[in-house]
Write an enzyme that holds these catalytic residues in place. Sequence first.
Site, PDB file in Angstrom:
ATOM      1  N   SER A 127       0.838  -1.198   0.000  1.00  0.00           N
ATOM      2  CA  SER A 127       0.000   0.000   0.000  1.00  0.00           C
ATOM      3  C   SER A 127       0.873   1.248   0.000  1.00  0.00           C
ATOM      4  CB  SER A 127      -0.857  -0.019   1.271  1.00  0.00           C
ATOM      5  OG  SER A 127      -1.414   1.253   1.519  1.00  0.00           O
ATOM      6  N   TYR A 151      -0.989   0.049  10.170  1.00  0.00           N
ATOM      7  CA  TYR A 151      -1.230  -0.652   8.902  1.00  0.00           C
ATOM      8  C   TYR A 151      -0.056  -0.460   7.942  1.00  0.00           C
ATOM      9  CZ  TYR A 151      -3.469  -1.553   4.348  1.00  0.00           C
ATOM     10  OH  TYR A 151      -3.780  -2.005   3.097  1.00  0.00           O
ATOM     11  N   LYS A 155       2.541  -3.303   6.515  1.00  0.00           N
ATOM     12  CA  LYS A 155       2.768  -3.527   5.080  1.00  0.00           C
ATOM     13  C   LYS A 155       4.249  -3.351   4.734  1.00  0.00           C
ATOM     14  CE  LYS A 155      -1.326  -4.509   3.337  1.00  0.00           C
ATOM     15  NZ  LYS A 155      -1.577  -5.842   2.740  1.00  0.00           N
TER      16      LYS A 155
END
Lengths: 328, 328
Positions: A127, A151, A155
């Site tokens: 991402s 998050y 990632k």
Amino acid sequence: MHILIIGAAGMVGRKLTERLVRDKRLGSAPIDQLSLVDVVAPERPKGFSGKVVSEDVDLANPGVAEKLTAARPDVIVHLAAIVSGEAEADFDRGYRINLDATRALFEAIRQEGLKSPYVPRLVFTSSIAVFGAPFPDKVGDEFFTTPLTSYGTQKAIGELLLSDYSRRGFFDGIGIRLPTICIRPGKPNKAASGFFSNILREPLSGQEAVLPVAETVRHWHASPRAAVDFLLHAMTMDSSVLGARRNLTLPGLSATVAEQIEALRRVAGEKAVRLIRREPDPTIVRIVSGWPQNFDAKRATALGFQAEKTFDEIIRIHVEDELGGKIG
Amino acid sequence: MHILIIGAAGMVGRKLTERLVRDKRLGSAPIDQLSLVDVVAPERPKGFSGKVVSEDVDLANPGVAEKLTAARPDVIVHLAAIVSGEAEADFDRGYRINLDATRALFEAIRQEGLKSPYVPRLVFTSSIAVFGAPFPDKVGDEFFTTPLTSYGTQKAIGELLLSDYSRRGFFDGIGIRLPTICIRPGKPNKAASGFFSNILREPLSGQEAVLPVAETVRHWHASPRAAVDFLLHAMTMDSSVLGARRNLTLPGLSATVAEQIEALRRVAGEKAVRLIRREPDPTIVRIVSGWPQNFDAKRATALGFQAEKTFDEIIRIHVEDELGGKIG
């Protein structure tokens, strides 16, 4: 060719499955098995003549990754993740799914390969959340990863593990940093990025939508169709050209909200645009101000990844793929 | 002030301990406890009036991190690591110590803080191994981390976790990427980087040393004394100026082997230089060719970190600190 899709019940997973079923092959290889797993059992695709396995499993549970890799799929697409907002709200759950489950998968592939040679292609969806403000005007391919969310951290760690496991020859990994997917089909949701899709999708169906930020906000987009093309390219491309740098910022379209709205006007007329209601939301304004606005995705572009060039195109893809060609 | 040093038996850990014992305080705060742990029990410092705990523990073992943090040290210095060569040779052991143990420490601090507020300063020694070739002439502060070793991968993951745990307020972390430490005291070892120290240390004591690479090889250095100063600065500096970007490439001295030898000639004369024997080693040549040569450590320099400016200085520090001022 046996393809395993982890996170197959999500929007991108479903669209990828549909496309594989339609194509019947991946590159030049006929697909004879699709293994579709997610925390809810993915729908079994219609009209596929090969073998289908559909299972509800949690990759973070002990033994799950080992079982999935024991079947030795040729290509593994790892889409499963806790989304940004939830990973921020629930620290333990975010790390458990986004980091531990990813590592369990990588490690299960390695252990399978220690029994007898096994080096599958592995595609991991990363991402642009691996990047954190402040940003240059265009984020280049060699910009550092300083995520501002758990998050994004998870990632970025997945990317590092993917590179190391690939370098050691345990699998043939490619990490792809998807742009924000627009127009997301379905209902408006509470994701902070939801409005980028809402302000187009809802008016295209005659519904009102809320715009919580200024029209000057710029962001980085690609259509769901582009996302599927990205995945297919990552599943089939010659990975030897990647060298040790196996994580790619994919191309996208950098556009302001005003440009999105102009495109909506051109495609669907003033009556659609009038359905957008301005209702500033300070929380969303703040969150979005920390997001990147533009990238210079030179490397992925040179490697053959392609996104849309205009928002008109992104809107038309939604009308074709989700509305049966009809606006309204 | 209670200071915990994990990896206290290593070269840098011992020098840091000595310095803290000599200073008796950290910044303006008197030190009343030193907790020194490593896989072998660190030597108990002489002449320290406060409490000393010295223990042989493996941070990767269950419960160890919890026990260490239950004592609520004010400052934690995490130096423990499996070195690059071993982490490459033993994949499982490298991940167990460099990643799992580091994460266990971070998580134990968080869990301790969930019982009642606890936000220690945490200093983590990272490495320039987080970067991988090809490099720009000078690696800037915003260059991306694409490690080419499992060790570099594990350190880069540690950095990401440190940033996220700090951002969430679980501790007050600073990651510092040390240059190669030169001149390492002790005996020649088999580390690929060993020769950078060997070719100075051995001749300074009248011993022969082997140079396995060309004199044109350029690398990034700082003295053991600078390393201790780096740690002290990271232990005491105002961390609020770091914002979310908590991992710093520290300043160093970029020098070629020829420049090292010229400095040796100036400090110790031609007779010392004649003790360097050229014996090219293709393996070391290859490994070293993948290492960064120079950095532009603007940010850490602006934040008050300082390294040596000449190799003469680095050599004189060794003569002062290790040879009692005498060249042999």
